[in-house]
Design a protein around this motif. Sequence first.
Motif: not given
Length: 307
Positions: A192, A195-196, A199, A206-207, A229-230, A234
Amino acid sequence: APGKPPAALNQLKELLGYPHKLKAQGLNLLLDETKFYLAVLSANKGRMVVREWLSESVGVVLERLDSYAEATRLIGSWGEEPRPFTVKQLLQSLKTTDPNLLSSLLRTAYLGYLPPPDLLNVAVARVRTLWSKGKQEDYLKEQQRLWDIQAALAAVKLVLTYGTERAKTMNQLDVDNQSKPYLCGCLLAVLEEAQRRASGRDINATIIDRFYSSVAAAPASHLTRLHNQALRAHVPKLRRQGKGYGEITDLIGNLMKTIGEKGGLPNVLPIQEQGEFGIGYWSQRVVFRKRKKPDPTETNTNEEVKS
């Protein structure tokens, strides 16, 4: 009484340490010979009925309260010092009025009974609901949501650690914890955070909003997908933008390695392990959050929003 200030956590800490001070002075008999009484009342057809009557020495009660407080102690959402939760705060945050849970928790707090197993089911379900609800736009509502999550996880921790050494080690991130569910929760928090950072802003969704419940129940399939995915979407941005690429990749690598050495990501987590997962996620998430400061123009904190 009007104008009477509320009790502070440091006062509770001083009270619970009182027996140790007296024992060191050889005065513990003062507490052992003094009785503590507690009556639990409820209404029944226009009458007040005594539902519980507890009687014990003050010394024993303070020792039991100390064990209860330690088992509910959990670090705050912004990295505030780990704090305990009262029985009332737990039940209000869990949105339950079950009288059996109330009676059982009072026995745990004052008499040292084991926490009620049903509390774990209620708390884990509440945590799933609150994370799925997503970040609230209103500042106070968001602080209340985080307070409720912290309290619900404190209830989980109470059931899992009461009377054990883990009550102390799990009040914040436990880097020596080798439990696979706990490590899976930490891994989700790191993904997470990737992702943050990628962004480039404080995103509302978030996820966690979409996948927390799924990952907590079945880590193998969902965490594998989020991990891939990360790494694809990301992590490369973190390297290009200089936003902690090394830290994130090291954390992901170390967690995946440790989980792999213990047999890999679990396919399914029962309720108890979902509780450990939740505490692992919260504890790792707080490590990232405590580096950031809440808006200084806001005066409300979790302490002021408590139920």
